[in-house]
Enzyme design. Sequence first.
Site, PDB file in Angstrom:
ATOM      1  N   HIS A  72      60.189 103.421  36.342  1.00  0.00           N
ATOM      2  CA  HIS A  72      60.795 103.224  37.658  1.00  0.00           C
ATOM      3  C   HIS A  72      62.026 102.336  37.528  1.00  0.00           C
ATOM      4  O   HIS A  72      61.944 101.244  36.976  1.00  0.00           O
ATOM      5  CB  HIS A  72      59.805 102.560  38.626  1.00  0.00           C
ATOM      6  CG  HIS A  72      58.754 103.490  39.141  1.00  0.00           C
ATOM      7  ND1 HIS A  72      58.123 103.321  40.355  1.00  0.00           N
ATOM      8  CD2 HIS A  72      58.239 104.632  38.612  1.00  0.00           C
ATOM      9  CE1 HIS A  72      57.255 104.309  40.545  1.00  0.00           C
ATOM     10  NE2 HIS A  72      57.298 105.106  39.496  1.00  0.00           N
ATOM     11  N   TYR A 200      57.301  97.608  49.239  1.00  0.00           N
ATOM     12  CA  TYR A 200      56.734  96.335  49.688  1.00  0.00           C
ATOM     13  C   TYR A 200      57.194  96.148  51.127  1.00  0.00           C
ATOM     14  O   TYR A 200      58.404  96.066  51.387  1.00  0.00           O
ATOM     15  CB  TYR A 200      57.267  95.174  48.835  1.00  0.00           C
ATOM     16  CG  TYR A 200      56.765  95.172  47.395  1.00  0.00           C
ATOM     17  CD1 TYR A 200      55.658  94.416  47.028  1.00  0.00           C
ATOM     18  CD2 TYR A 200      57.408  95.924  46.401  1.00  0.00           C
ATOM     19  CE1 TYR A 200      55.204  94.395  45.722  1.00  0.00           C
ATOM     20  CE2 TYR A 200      56.959  95.914  45.086  1.00  0.00           C
ATOM     21  CZ  TYR A 200      55.852  95.149  44.750  1.00  0.00           C
ATOM     22  OH  TYR A 200      55.401  95.133  43.459  1.00  0.00           O
ATOM     23  N   PRO A 292      49.043  88.634  43.889  1.00  0.00           N
ATOM     24  CA  PRO A 292      49.448  89.908  43.296  1.00  0.00           C
ATOM     25  C   PRO A 292      50.828  90.412  43.708  1.00  0.00           C
ATOM     26  O   PRO A 292      51.348  91.347  43.097  1.00  0.00           O
ATOM     27  CB  PRO A 292      48.367  90.885  43.775  1.00  0.00           C
ATOM     28  CG  PRO A 292      47.799  90.265  45.006  1.00  0.00           C
ATOM     29  CD  PRO A 292      47.902  88.789  44.806  1.00  0.00           C
ATOM     30  N   LYS A 296      52.643  90.204  38.680  1.00  0.00           N
ATOM     31  CA  LYS A 296      52.865  89.393  37.477  1.00  0.00           C
ATOM     32  C   LYS A 296      51.606  89.069  36.674  1.00  0.00           C
ATOM     33  O   LYS A 296      51.713  88.618  35.532  1.00  0.00           O
ATOM     34  CB  LYS A 296      53.538  88.060  37.872  1.00  0.00           C
ATOM     35  CG  LYS A 296      54.960  88.226  38.348  1.00  0.00           C
ATOM     36  CD  LYS A 296      55.879  88.562  37.198  1.00  0.00           C
ATOM     37  CE  LYS A 296      57.210  89.119  37.630  1.00  0.00           C
ATOM     38  NZ  LYS A 296      57.521  90.444  37.125  1.00  0.00           N
ATOM     39  N   TYR A 384      61.577  90.425  38.797  1.00  0.00           N
ATOM     40  CA  TYR A 384      60.606  91.505  38.984  1.00  0.00           C
ATOM     41  C   TYR A 384      60.432  92.316  37.697  1.00  0.00           C
ATOM     42  O   TYR A 384      59.311  92.658  37.324  1.00  0.00           O
ATOM     43  CB  TYR A 384      61.045  92.429  40.136  1.00  0.00           C
ATOM     44  CG  TYR A 384      59.994  93.451  40.510  1.00  0.00           C
ATOM     45  CD1 TYR A 384      58.887  93.093  41.273  1.00  0.00           C
ATOM     46  CD2 TYR A 384      60.096  94.786  40.092  1.00  0.00           C
ATOM     47  CE1 TYR A 384      57.908  94.022  41.604  1.00  0.00           C
ATOM     48  CE2 TYR A 384      59.128  95.718  40.417  1.00  0.00           C
ATOM     49  CZ  TYR A 384      58.038  95.331  41.180  1.00  0.00           C
ATOM     50  OH  TYR A 384      57.072  96.257  41.501  1.00  0.00           O
TER      51      TYR A 384
HETATM   52  P1  FAD Z   1      40.525  89.532  32.779  1.00  0.00           P
HETATM   53  O1  FAD Z   1      41.087  90.884  33.007  1.00  0.00           O
HETATM   54  O2  FAD Z   1      39.847  88.847  33.904  1.00  0.00           O
HETATM   55  O3  FAD Z   1      39.534  89.651  31.550  1.00  0.00           O
HETATM   56  C1  FAD Z   1      38.646  88.622  31.207  1.00  0.00           C
HETATM   57  C2  FAD Z   1      37.436  89.212  30.532  1.00  0.00           C
HETATM   58  O4  FAD Z   1      36.582  88.167  30.123  1.00  0.00           O
HETATM   59  C3  FAD Z   1      36.627  90.108  31.462  1.00  0.00           C
HETATM   60  O5  FAD Z   1      36.425  91.359  30.860  1.00  0.00           O
HETATM   61  C4  FAD Z   1      35.340  89.342  31.669  1.00  0.00           C
HETATM   62  O6  FAD Z   1      34.218  90.196  31.842  1.00  0.00           O
HETATM   63  C5  FAD Z   1      35.250  88.513  30.408  1.00  0.00           C
HETATM   64  N1  FAD Z   1      34.482  87.281  30.568  1.00  0.00           N
HETATM   65  C6  FAD Z   1      34.459  86.427  31.616  1.00  0.00           C
HETATM   66  N2  FAD Z   1      33.639  85.403  31.393  1.00  0.00           N
HETATM   67  C7  FAD Z   1      33.125  85.586  30.162  1.00  0.00           C
HETATM   68  C8  FAD Z   1      32.230  84.851  29.363  1.00  0.00           C
HETATM   69  N3  FAD Z   1      31.675  83.719  29.816  1.00  0.00           N
HETATM   70  N4  FAD Z   1      31.909  85.328  28.145  1.00  0.00           N
HETATM   71  C9  FAD Z   1      32.466  86.480  27.692  1.00  0.00           C
HETATM   72  N5  FAD Z   1      33.326  87.220  28.400  1.00  0.00           N
HETATM   73  C10 FAD Z   1      33.670  86.777  29.616  1.00  0.00           C
HETATM   74  N6  FAD Z   1      47.518  91.747  38.779  1.00  0.00           N
HETATM   75  C11 FAD Z   1      48.584  92.446  39.139  1.00  0.00           C
HETATM   76  O7  FAD Z   1      49.631  92.276  38.509  1.00  0.00           O
HETATM   77  N7  FAD Z   1      48.479  93.370  40.155  1.00  0.00           N
HETATM   78  C12 FAD Z   1      47.314  93.591  40.831  1.00  0.00           C
HETATM   79  O8  FAD Z   1      47.245  94.421  41.726  1.00  0.00           O
HETATM   80  C13 FAD Z   1      46.188  92.846  40.505  1.00  0.00           C
HETATM   81  N8  FAD Z   1      45.005  93.010  41.157  1.00  0.00           N
HETATM   82  C14 FAD Z   1      43.936  92.225  40.804  1.00  0.00           C
HETATM   83  C15 FAD Z   1      42.730  92.349  41.470  1.00  0.00           C
HETATM   84  C16 FAD Z   1      41.623  91.529  41.139  1.00  0.00           C
HETATM   85  C17 FAD Z   1      40.323  91.677  41.897  1.00  0.00           C
HETATM   86  C18 FAD Z   1      41.759  90.588  40.094  1.00  0.00           C
HETATM   87  C19 FAD Z   1      40.583  89.685  39.701  1.00  0.00           C
HETATM   88  C20 FAD Z   1      42.960  90.490  39.423  1.00  0.00           C
HETATM   89  C21 FAD Z   1      44.059  91.282  39.769  1.00  0.00           C
HETATM   90  N9  FAD Z   1      45.288  91.194  39.095  1.00  0.00           N
HETATM   91  C22 FAD Z   1      46.353  91.926  39.444  1.00  0.00           C
HETATM   92  C23 FAD Z   1      45.489  90.289  38.003  1.00  0.00           C
HETATM   93  C24 FAD Z   1      45.330  91.004  36.660  1.00  0.00           C
HETATM   94  O9  FAD Z   1      44.363  92.002  36.755  1.00  0.00           O
HETATM   95  C25 FAD Z   1      44.945  89.933  35.676  1.00  0.00           C
HETATM   96  O10 FAD Z   1      46.024  89.013  35.602  1.00  0.00           O
HETATM   97  C26 FAD Z   1      44.594  90.458  34.297  1.00  0.00           C
HETATM   98  O11 FAD Z   1      43.406  91.200  34.342  1.00  0.00           O
HETATM   99  C27 FAD Z   1      44.442  89.290  33.330  1.00  0.00           C
HETATM  100  O12 FAD Z   1      43.859  89.726  32.138  1.00  0.00           O
HETATM  101  P2  FAD Z   1      42.898  88.796  31.313  1.00  0.00           P
HETATM  102  O13 FAD Z   1      42.518  89.612  30.124  1.00  0.00           O
HETATM  103  O14 FAD Z   1      43.528  87.478  31.115  1.00  0.00           O
HETATM  104  O15 FAD Z   1      41.646  88.528  32.257  1.00  0.00           O
HETATM  105  C1  DHB Z   2      50.244  97.123  42.255  1.00  0.00           C
HETATM  106  C2  DHB Z   2      49.766  95.877  42.543  1.00  0.00           C
HETATM  107  C3  DHB Z   2      50.648  94.867  42.813  1.00  0.00           C
HETATM  108  O1  DHB Z   2      50.206  93.643  43.080  1.00  0.00           O
HETATM  109  C4  DHB Z   2      52.010  95.068  42.827  1.00  0.00           C
HETATM  110  O2  DHB Z   2      52.847  94.064  43.138  1.00  0.00           O
HETATM  111  C5  DHB Z   2      52.478  96.311  42.529  1.00  0.00           C
HETATM  112  C6  DHB Z   2      51.585  97.341  42.234  1.00  0.00           C
HETATM  113  C7  DHB Z   2      49.283  98.225  41.976  1.00  0.00           C
HETATM  114  O3  DHB Z   2      48.085  97.983  41.926  1.00  0.00           O
HETATM  115  O4  DHB Z   2      49.750  99.349  41.799  1.00  0.00           O
END
Ligand code: FAD
Ligand code: DHB
Length: 389
Positions: A72, A200, A292, A296, A384
Amino acid sequence: MKTQVAIIGGGPSGLLLSQLLNRSGIATVVLERKSRDYVLSRIRAGVLEWGTVEMLREAGAGARMDAEGAVHGGCYLASEGAMFRLDFNALLGRNVMVYGQTEVTKDLYAAQDAIGATILHEVDDVALHDLATATPRVSFTQNGQSHELTCDFVAGCDGFHGVSRPSIPAEVRHEFEKVYPFGWLGVLSRTPPVRHELIYAAHARGFALCSMRNPMLSRYYIQVPLTDRVEDWSDARFWDELKARLPAEVAADLVTGPSIEKSIAPLRSFVTEPMRWGALFLCGDAAHIVPPTGAKGLNLAVSDIHYLSEGLIQFYAQGDPAGIDAYSERALARIWQAMRFSWSLTTMMHRFPDSSDYDRRMQDADLAGLMRSEAAQRVWAENYTGLPY
Ligand code: FAD
Ligand code: DHB
């Protein structure tokens, strides 16, 4: 058990770190609390910065993203009836990739399988020990049996609710937090996205976002009060509310259908400093959460892994600790920039329950300034599409 780097958490940050280290000959063990199917059932982020795209390619996990992801070169910002396009390709020559976190995670698992990496699923009672010594240990249970893993370093990639962050003594940790008085209700549906690029939308009824995963899979979000539950939102109510918040010509084109996923996420900004304590390094959501709005969260997890993997590879290849010693400072500098962008976009686009008429005029003026000024758009687009590493 023994390894070089013990990685807590098999989400995107843990898997990417494991993959990059393994490819440089560094041994890792990933400990994940949930099953692989559970991790892959989470619907989260959708927009990848170009730095993230390049990191996934470097990890040998970019082929399907390059084939199936959508590049995009712009997105839309809307306010009430008005809508304008931010053309980041024309402004900066930069793009983003629309490719879901679920697919990124699937590709990282496949890449890890292909090189025979060790990922233990459904581990419980993970505890970190002796982090301030040269011989840290991780204890855990799996299938009711106790295990211990000795290692050189521990990477805490276990998300916001994991065990790694609280393993740093409270007197060492400095935590910064802002909780927003609303959440996002997200719906995934097998319908064609209403536009080819993201929208947005700010509106008196609250914020809305139109996103997508592929030409037949849409992802939409609306701002909702924190007191709302998913059961309060039938599909029909969701679609009506979304249409009411979009410019009329966009709402008229919206194709609706049954939701295949529906969830509410609260919005929060959170950072913990420092991100390293002794042998422990925090990465991704374990160290920071962004609202969100700026897309980022996943991208910051990837930039953390960029800095940490580089530092660990330098340490093991050359015995030079400079990169790991600089990790916390380098990662935090970029994190605070993304924090500020996510906070400012959230503040500009959402309806706050206690906002005054004055506050709302400030939001209007912010958006009007962005619409009017190419210089402002360039700054927005730079943030962005992702600041350099
Ligand atoms: P996570 O993806 O949280 O992975 C952590 C892992 O550690 C998980 O698999 C978990 O099961 C595991 N874990 C936890 N505790 C333990 C433990 N004690 N022992 C072993 N394993 C453990 N970001 C965006 O940019 N856009 C979005 O739309 C967006 N939507 C989101 C919606 C939700 C509900 C959430 C929670 C986050 C969202 N995010 C979004 C943020 C994005 O998904 C996260 O920043 C990203 O997943 C970070 O990755 P991570 O691997 O650091 O953490
Ligand atoms: C999506 C989520 C976001 O928070 C965003 O800023 C853009 C896209 C998504 O889930 O597609």
